[in-house]
Every structure is written in structure tokens, then in C-alpha cells.
Scaffold this motif. Structure first.
Motif, PDB file in Angstrom:
ATOM      1  N   GLU A 132     -10.203  -5.240 -23.887  1.00 41.33           N
ATOM      2  CA  GLU A 132      -9.468  -5.947 -24.329  1.00 41.33           C
ATOM      3  C   GLU A 132      -8.683  -6.779 -24.618  1.00 41.33           C
ATOM      4  N   THR A 133      -7.551  -5.832 -23.072  1.00 35.07           N
ATOM      5  CA  THR A 133      -7.047  -7.777 -22.618  1.00 35.07           C
ATOM      6  C   THR A 133      -7.656  -9.595 -21.361  1.00 35.07           C
ATOM      7  N   GLU A 179      -8.439  -1.167 -23.161  1.00 33.26           N
ATOM      8  CA  GLU A 179      -7.389  -1.655 -22.706  1.00 33.26           C
ATOM      9  C   GLU A 179      -8.014  -2.706 -22.283  1.00 33.26           C
ATOM     10  N   ARG A 214     -12.664   1.381 -28.674  1.00 36.08           N
ATOM     11  CA  ARG A 214     -11.468   2.247 -28.732  1.00 36.08           C
ATOM     12  C   ARG A 214     -10.892   3.937 -28.815  1.00 36.08           C
ATOM     13  N   THR A 272      -9.222   5.442 -22.237  1.00 35.95           N
ATOM     14  CA  THR A 272      -8.206   4.069 -22.536  1.00 35.95           C
ATOM     15  C   THR A 272      -7.398   3.013 -22.064  1.00 35.95           C
ATOM     16  N   PRO A 273      -7.529   3.021 -20.562  1.00 37.23           N
ATOM     17  CA  PRO A 273      -7.924   1.846 -19.629  1.00 37.23           C
ATOM     18  C   PRO A 273      -8.355   0.861 -19.761  1.00 37.23           C
ATOM     19  N   THR A 291     -11.143  -8.508 -32.448  1.00 37.17           N
ATOM     20  CA  THR A 291      -9.875  -7.561 -32.712  1.00 37.17           C
ATOM     21  C   THR A 291     -10.844  -6.127 -33.372  1.00 37.17           C
TER      22      THR A 291
END
Length: 360
Positions: free
Chosen positions: A49-50, A46, A31, A42-43, A24
């Protein structure tokens, strides 16, 4: 074989939470860096991260950690952060694997290439949505592999320790990549031999799931040659057993637990040990059904059920289950050949049981 302890070895020593914390924090910094380059990234941040934080068994860092502790390594957050780098290797392999297999889902969510193709469609962009999704998946998988290097080197370990572990880390990533190539080659050449299925499983999954993480931990702990040998004797058969369980779940698994459609390995044309064993022993009618169904993306549930029946009646499922049991016992016996930390030895026993009896 004994039953696994109530507390999973992945949860002992706060292992899962500490690995997730390291991931994390690393991803949060990535990020920020990416947002400084362009908001359009950013996507990407994301999505990774997901993918990395939203699931995963954390088996590879667990094997590496208990291998490290077994060899006398002293626990530290820096070691945990370095071992968390294995999760980025895994993410890279899965993202690319889903693309090559044209899989729709991973862990119950859209595969990365499907996620970005859907983003293209929602945005009304020009060009081919699926082509964009494929390109994005290639690049995100590559990015995860780059980040595995970065996390290993930035975890806070002294350079000498990292240098000692580096050859294991490099060889592991080479092995999984060539194993992946052998897998796609085997699908197009339609090699159905048990020998080829075993080699693909060994290099694509078995070595980098168990043996190499263990040896990475051993290298970080500066373990003896005897410990390295024992870890290989434990890791290789256990890694193969792990992959065989994966093969069984790929055909017989419950989609609500595996996160993938039932029979997906059959649609993708996987020439696994399970399939190879069935082709070796079934009758002509069964062989014809299998050869017609394997690799057919339109395989419906009725035909999947029929192929499952062929695999079961041929004796291939029972043969695979017996091989899983034999390989696991061989792995556990190897632990008795070397002096290890008591807690770590038990954790490795419990990891072996958890990895080969899993349902997801």
C-alpha cells in the motif's frame, strides 16, 4: 514544441484521483483477504500500500487512458480500474529493480528489501536480516505482478474486451522482464556500446512506459490498425526519450526531487546511452575515470562530480539532450498521421512534453 497545458493530462478527467481510488479499493480488499490468512501478512499489505499509493507519476495508466479515449473509447470507472493494473506492473518492476541494484531508497523512502531487513533487525529474529529483506522483496514484487492480472480481470469489463487487450498486456510484461535481464547482463559483461544501451532502454523501460500502455488502451477501444500503427510510431521514440531523461536524472538529478542519491546510476554500474556516449567520445583519461567509477558502490560525491564533468565535457550530455528533443519531435509528428479525438490528441502532446521535461 509547445508548452504543456497548465492542467496536467494526468489530472484531467479526474484521472489521478480515479486511478488512486481504484488502487485503494483493490488494496483494501487484498488487505482483508491477507489478514484472514495470517496476521503476519499485515506488514506485507502495508508495504505494498505504501509503495503503490505513496508515490508514482501514474504515467502508464495516463498513456493507456488517453490512448483509449483517442481511439473513441467511452470513459468509465471500469476502464480506469483495468488500466490501474499497470501500476502493479510498475511496482513489481521497481521493487525487483531496487533489489538487483542494491538501492537503499525509492521515492525518498527505504527500498522494500531495506524495509524488511530493518523489520528483521528490530524484531530480533534469527538468520540474516539482509537475506530476509531480499526474499521479501522478491515475493512482494511477484505478488504485485499477480495482482496486476487480478485487477485487470476483476475491473468489471466484459470478458471479450479483456481478451482483446490480453495479448498486449502479456507481451508488455514479458518485454520488461527480458529487458531487465539484458540490463543486468550488460552490467556484468561491461558492454559499453551505444547500440546495447539503446536496446536495454527500449525493452526495460521505453516500450512498457509508453507504447504498450497506448496499445492496451487501443485494444480496449477496439481501435483500427491505423491507430495502432500511429501509437507505436508515437510511443516507441517517446518511450526512448523518457528513458534518456531518466538516465540524465540518474546522474545529474536533484536527490530532493528524484528520491534517490545523486549519481546512483553510476554506483549501480548502469550502461546507459549517456555513459556509452561519454565513453565513445571522451579522451583516454576520461575513459579511465569512467571505467573505474562505474559500478563502484563506494563512489563518493567528489568522484560523482568528477564523472559528471567527464560526461559533460565529452559532449555526451548535450548529445543525449539533443536526442531527447529529436525523439520527442518524431513522436509528436506521428500523432498528426491519424484521426484521433481532439481532447485526447492534446493530452498525448502534453504527456510527451511532461514525460521528457520532468525533473523527478
Amino acid at each position: 514544441m509547445t508548452d504543456a497545458a497548465p492542467v496536467s493530462p494526468i489530472d484531467r478527467a479526474g484521472l489521478r484521483q480515479r486511478i488512486d481510488k481504484a488502487l485503494t479499493e483493490f488494496l483494501a480488499n487484498q488487505r482483508i483477504w491477507m489478514a484472514g490468512v495470517d496476521d503476519a501478512l499485515t506488514p506485507v499489505a502495508e508495504a505494498i500500500e505504501t509503495f503503490v499509493l505513496g508515490g508514482g507519476k501514474r504515467l502508464r495508466p495516463a498513456f493507456a487512458y488517453w490512448g483509449y479515449r483517442g481511439a473513441g473509447g467511452v470513459d468509465s470507472d471500469q476502464v480506469l480500474a483495468a488500466l490501474a493494473a499497470l501500476e502493479f506492473v510498475q511496482a513489481s518492476a521497481l521493487i525487483h529493480d531496487d533489489l538487483m541494484d542494491r538501492s537503499d531508497t525509492r521515492r525518498g523512502e527505504p527500498a522494500v528489501h531495506r524495509r524488511f531487513a530493518a523489520r528483521h533487525r528490530r524484531s530480533g529474529w534469527g538468520g540474516d536480516p539482509d537475506g530476509f529483506g531480499d526474499a521479501a522483496a522478491i515475493l512482494l514484487g511477484d505478488l504485485c505482478l499477480v495482482w496486476s492480472d487480478e485487477l485487470l480481470h476483476s475491473a468489471g469489463l466484459d470478458p471479450g474486451t479483456v481478451a482483446r487487450a490480453r495479448p498486449v498486456f502479456d507481451e508488455m510484461r514479458t518485454e520488461v522482464t527480458v529487458g531487465q535481464y539484458l540490463d543486468v547482463l550488460t552490467q556484468v559483461t561491461r558492454d559499453t556500446s551505444v547500440e546495447r544501451a539503446g536496446k536495454v532502454a527500449r525493452y526495460k523501460s521505453a516500450k512498457y512506459t509508453v507504447e504498450r500502455p497506448l496499445l492496451l488502451g487501443a485494444a480496449l477501444a477496439d481501435a483500427s490498425a491505423e491507430v495502432h500503427a500511429a501509437y507505436s510510431a508515437y510511443g516507441l521514440p517517446l518511450g526512448e526519450a523518457f528513458q534518456l531523461r531518466d538516465d540524465v536524472l540518474g546522474v545529474f538529478g536533484d536527490p530532493t526531487q528524484t528520491g534517490k542519491p545523486a549519481g546512483d546510476d553510476l554506483r549501480e554500474g548502469k550502461r546507459t546511452f549517456l555513459v556509452a556516449a561519454a565513453l565513445e567520445t571522451t579522451d583516454d583519461a576520461g575513459r579511465e575515470l569512467l571505467m573505474a567509477g562505474i559500478g563502484d558502490p563506494g563512489l563518493d560525491e567528489r568522484r560523482v562530480a568528477r564523472l559528471r564533468e567527464v560526461i559533460t565535457t565529452s559532449g555526451a550530455l548535450a548529445r543525449t539532450e539533443q536526442r531527447i528533443a529529436t525523439l520527442t519531435e518524431t513522436a509528436l509528428a506521428a500523432l498528426a498521421t491519424v484521426d484521433l479525438d481532439t481532447e485526447a490528441r492534446q493530452a498525448l502532446v502534453d504527456l510527451a512534453i511532461a514525460a521528457t521535461r520532468r525533473t523527478d
